[in-house]
Design a protein around this motif. Structure first.
Motif, PDB file in Angstrom:
ATOM      1  N   THR A   4      -0.416  15.980 -12.955  1.00 60.34           N
ATOM      2  CA  THR A   4      -0.068  16.186 -11.540  1.00 60.34           C
ATOM      3  C   THR A   4       0.061  14.863 -10.799  1.00 60.34           C
ATOM      4  OG1 THR A   4      -2.397  16.422 -10.941  1.00 60.34           O
ATOM      5  CG2 THR A   4      -1.184  18.449 -11.456  1.00 60.34           C
ATOM      6  N   LEU A   5       0.147  13.766 -11.525  1.00 61.25           N
ATOM      7  CA  LEU A   5       0.281  12.464 -10.893  1.00 61.25           C
ATOM      8  C   LEU A   5       1.490  12.439  -9.976  1.00 61.25           C
ATOM      9  CD1 LEU A   5      -0.835   9.571 -10.788  1.00 61.25           C
ATOM     10  CD2 LEU A   5       0.768   8.979 -12.593  1.00 61.25           C
ATOM     11  N   GLY A   6       1.285  11.969  -8.770  1.00 64.23           N
ATOM     12  CA  GLY A   6       2.380  11.852  -7.819  1.00 64.23           C
ATOM     13  C   GLY A   6       2.606  13.092  -6.971  1.00 64.23           C
ATOM     14  N   THR A   7       1.822  14.141  -7.212  1.00 63.43           N
ATOM     15  CA  THR A   7       2.025  15.364  -6.445  1.00 63.43           C
ATOM     16  C   THR A   7       1.015  15.515  -5.309  1.00 63.43           C
ATOM     17  OG1 THR A   7       0.628  16.657  -7.923  1.00 63.43           O
ATOM     18  CG2 THR A   7       2.990  16.557  -8.439  1.00 63.43           C
ATOM     19  N   HIS A   8       0.150  14.541  -5.157  1.00 61.77           N
ATOM     20  CA  HIS A   8      -0.868  14.618  -4.124  1.00 61.77           C
ATOM     21  C   HIS A   8      -0.500  13.713  -2.954  1.00 61.77           C
ATOM     22  CE1 HIS A   8      -3.374  16.897  -6.834  1.00 61.77           C
ATOM     23  NE2 HIS A   8      -3.103  16.007  -7.764  1.00 61.77           N
ATOM     24  N   ASN A   9      -0.952  14.094  -1.777  1.00 62.47           N
ATOM     25  CA  ASN A   9      -0.687  13.304  -0.584  1.00 62.47           C
ATOM     26  C   ASN A   9      -1.998  12.923   0.086  1.00 62.47           C
ATOM     27  OD1 ASN A   9       2.260  13.410  -0.466  1.00 62.47           O
ATOM     28  ND2 ASN A   9       1.945  15.599  -0.215  1.00 62.47           N
ATOM     29  N   TYR A  10      -2.156  11.639   0.318  1.00 62.15           N
ATOM     30  CA  TYR A  10      -3.318  11.113   1.008  1.00 62.15           C
ATOM     31  C   TYR A  10      -2.817  10.113   2.031  1.00 62.15           C
ATOM     32  CZ  TYR A  10      -5.448  13.104  -3.109  1.00 62.15           C
ATOM     33  OH  TYR A  10      -5.804  13.973  -4.110  1.00 62.15           O
ATOM     34  N   TYR A  11      -3.481  10.076   3.160  1.00 59.12           N
ATOM     35  CA  TYR A  11      -3.036   9.216   4.250  1.00 59.12           C
ATOM     36  C   TYR A  11      -4.194   8.401   4.801  1.00 59.12           C
ATOM     37  CZ  TYR A  11       0.943  12.336   4.158  1.00 59.12           C
ATOM     38  OH  TYR A  11       2.040  13.074   3.754  1.00 59.12           O
ATOM     39  N   VAL A  12      -3.897   7.145   5.085  1.00 58.28           N
ATOM     40  CA  VAL A  12      -4.778   6.288   5.865  1.00 58.28           C
ATOM     41  C   VAL A  12      -4.057   6.145   7.203  1.00 58.28           C
ATOM     42  CG1 VAL A  12      -5.807   3.998   6.067  1.00 58.28           C
ATOM     43  CG2 VAL A  12      -5.637   5.105   3.821  1.00 58.28           C
ATOM     44  N   TYR A  13      -4.783   6.318   8.292  1.00 54.73           N
ATOM     45  CA  TYR A  13      -4.114   6.340   9.585  1.00 54.73           C
ATOM     46  C   TYR A  13      -4.959   5.639  10.637  1.00 54.73           C
ATOM     47  CZ  TYR A  13      -7.402  10.093  10.574  1.00 54.73           C
ATOM     48  OH  TYR A  13      -8.556  10.818  10.758  1.00 54.73           O
ATOM     49  N   ILE A  14      -4.292   5.272  11.728  1.00 52.41           N
ATOM     50  CA  ILE A  14      -4.982   4.652  12.853  1.00 52.41           C
ATOM     51  C   ILE A  14      -4.636   5.427  14.115  1.00 52.41           C
ATOM     52  CG2 ILE A  14      -5.330   2.558  14.236  1.00 52.41           C
ATOM     53  CD1 ILE A  14      -4.538   0.919  11.766  1.00 52.41           C
ATOM     54  N   MET A  15      -5.677   5.794  14.840  1.00 51.20           N
ATOM     55  CA  MET A  15      -5.556   6.472  16.128  1.00 51.20           C
ATOM     56  C   MET A  15      -6.032   5.495  17.211  1.00 51.20           C
ATOM     57  SD  MET A  15      -4.744   9.713  15.245  1.00 51.20           S
ATOM     58  CE  MET A  15      -5.175  10.763  16.628  1.00 51.20           C
ATOM     59  N   THR A  16      -5.560   5.713  18.432  1.00 48.99           N
ATOM     60  CA  THR A  16      -5.995   4.885  19.552  1.00 48.99           C
ATOM     61  C   THR A  16      -6.168   5.770  20.789  1.00 48.99           C
ATOM     62  OG1 THR A  16      -5.603   2.800  20.735  1.00 48.99           O
ATOM     63  CG2 THR A  16      -3.687   4.238  20.394  1.00 48.99           C
ATOM     64  N   LYS A  84      -5.572  -6.056  12.440  1.00 51.46           N
ATOM     65  CA  LYS A  84      -5.176  -4.652  12.591  1.00 51.46           C
ATOM     66  C   LYS A  84      -4.008  -4.538  13.567  1.00 51.46           C
ATOM     67  CE  LYS A  84      -9.919  -3.123  11.915  1.00 51.46           C
ATOM     68  NZ  LYS A  84     -11.107  -2.563  12.580  1.00 51.46           N
ATOM     69  N   ASP A  85      -4.085  -5.270  14.676  1.00 53.48           N
ATOM     70  CA  ASP A  85      -3.004  -5.253  15.668  1.00 53.48           C
ATOM     71  C   ASP A  85      -1.684  -5.697  15.043  1.00 53.48           C
ATOM     72  OD1 ASP A  85      -4.862  -4.439  17.545  1.00 53.48           O
ATOM     73  OD2 ASP A  85      -4.812  -6.301  18.704  1.00 53.48           O
ATOM     74  N   ALA A  86      -1.734  -6.730  14.217  1.00 51.57           N
ATOM     75  CA  ALA A  86      -0.521  -7.236  13.571  1.00 51.57           C
ATOM     76  C   ALA A  86       0.056  -6.193  12.610  1.00 51.57           C
ATOM     77  CB  ALA A  86      -0.819  -8.541  12.839  1.00 51.57           C
ATOM     78  N   LEU A  87      -0.808  -5.517  11.877  1.00 46.99           N
ATOM     79  CA  LEU A  87      -0.362  -4.465  10.949  1.00 46.99           C
ATOM     80  C   LEU A  87       0.315  -3.333  11.719  1.00 46.99           C
ATOM     81  CD1 LEU A  87      -0.481  -3.330   7.982  1.00 46.99           C
ATOM     82  CD2 LEU A  87      -2.556  -2.145   8.724  1.00 46.99           C
ATOM     83  N   ILE A  88      -0.292  -2.898  12.792  1.00 47.77           N
ATOM     84  CA  ILE A  88       0.289  -1.828  13.615  1.00 47.77           C
ATOM     85  C   ILE A  88       1.628  -2.278  14.185  1.00 47.77           C
ATOM     86  CG2 ILE A  88       0.003  -0.454  15.717  1.00 47.77           C
ATOM     87  CD1 ILE A  88      -3.121  -0.740  15.118  1.00 47.77           C
TER      88      ILE A  88
END
Length: 102
Positions: A4-16, A84-88
């Motif tokens: 099942t490699l590649g069939t999963h979804n994971y997210y890293v996210y930033i909220m403000t 972090k600001d630069a990445l955003i």
């Protein structure tokens, strides 16, 4: 056993928050649902996002491997605010709220 490699979804996210002074970094399997949950907190919640009103998605990354996503979240949490600001800004130059775009 099926691969099942590649069939999963994971997210890293930033909220403000509305004035973009507070950042919250999180990890989830369902970004749309997680953003919705941040925006409908329990009024008695002591959660960071509820306390600081971090209801606005401004950044996200997608991964297929859970461990890579968890490691990335951990890495971003250790960064200085300026990094972090630069990445955003690279991902979302105007720091638009992306809640309706996911």
């Amino acid at each position: 056993m099926q691969n099942t490699l590649g069939t999963h979804n994971y997210y890293v996210y930033i909220m403000t928050n509305k004035v973009k002074t507070v950042l919250y970094i999180g990890f989830t399997k369902d970004l749309r649902d997680r953003v919705y949950n941040h925006n409908t907190p329990d009024p008695l919640s002591k959660a960071f996002t509820a306390k600081y009103r971090c209801f606005y998605l401004i950044y996200w990354e997608h991964y297929s491997d859970v461990q890579i996503a968890i490691d990335r979240e951990t890495e971003l949490k250790k960064w200085r605010r300026s990094k972090k600001d630069a990445l955003i800004s690279e991902f979302n130059p105007d720091w638009k709220f992306l809640n309706d775009e996911i």
